[in-house]
Design a protein around this motif. Structure first.
Motif, short mmCIF file in Angstrom:
data_model
loop_
_atom_site.label_atom_id
_atom_site.label_comp_id
_atom_site.label_asym_id
_atom_site.label_seq_id
_atom_site.Cartn_x
_atom_site.Cartn_y
_atom_site.Cartn_z
N ARG A 245 49.36 -29.07 57.30
CA ARG A 245 49.48 -27.93 56.46
C ARG A 245 49.94 -26.46 57.24
N ASN B 219 46.32 -25.57 47.38
CA ASN B 219 46.31 -24.96 48.68
C ASN B 219 45.17 -26.00 49.24
N LYS C 285 53.28 -24.24 57.28
CA LYS C 285 53.48 -22.92 56.83
C LYS C 285 54.14 -22.03 58.04
#
Length: 186
Positions: free
Chosen positions: A180, A15, A184
């Protein structure tokens, strides 16, 4: 300031935004950059992580890669990474010579037999080979070089200066973070 990595590559940091640094202990440019890089790393956001990769472009680069991965395995990089640079560049110690290297690590308070066993192990040889393959996969042509999140490549020469390099890295980390977050949200 940077180029796109084509195709983009997977990262090993999960992550966290990955910042790969390709370097060589005997590289004078890597040595020169190290103090500023160390300072910049203290400002690295919590959602980003550095992964150092000793590049292996030729067989004579392999000893430095094995040294790095041996110190990493022994959890000694924090204490000895900069000392290795200094040994090569300031003290002119030939750490590529196994006999000299063994004596040098012993002087640093490291168990010589444990280090030498690790340094010559298949596991360390494999890690060094994987680092060489990673540099090839990213088409790295020189060091120091940086890859942000498997997508963006930059270096001091691309950025134009050391100071600008860190600005570019910060911008690329922010860009990767936003990308990112966008994935998401979808």
């Amino acid at each position: 300031d940077y180029t796109l990595v084509n195709p983009p590559r997977a990262v090993a940091t999960g992550n966290k935004v990955e910042v790969l640094e390709f370097f060589w202990y005997r590289c004078p440019h890597c040595f020169q950059l190290e103090p500023a890089l160390t300072k910049w790393l203290k400002t690295l956001p919590k959602d980003a992580q550095i992964r150092r990769v000793p590049a292996v472009f030729r067989p004579d680069w392999l000893p430095g890669a094995k040294l790095y991965y041996s110190l990493e395995q022994m959890k000694l990089l924090g204490r000895l990474h900069e000392k290795v640079f200094d040994a090569y560049h300031i003290q002119n110690v030939d750490l590529d010579n196994p006999a000299v290297l063994g004596g040098w690590v012993a002087k640093q308070g490291v168990n010589r037999k444990q280090f030498e066993s690790l340094y010559t192990s298949f596991a360390i040889q494999s890690k060094a080979t994987q680092g060489a393959q990673l540099a090839t996969a990213y088409a790295i042509r020189g060091v120091p070089a940086f890859i942000v999140d498997g997508k963006y490549a930059t270096s001091v020469s691309q950025a134009g200066s050391e100071a600008r390099l860190f600005e570019v890295l910060d911008q690329l980390i922010a860009k990767a973070r936003a990308e990112r977050a966008g994935k998401k949200a979808k």
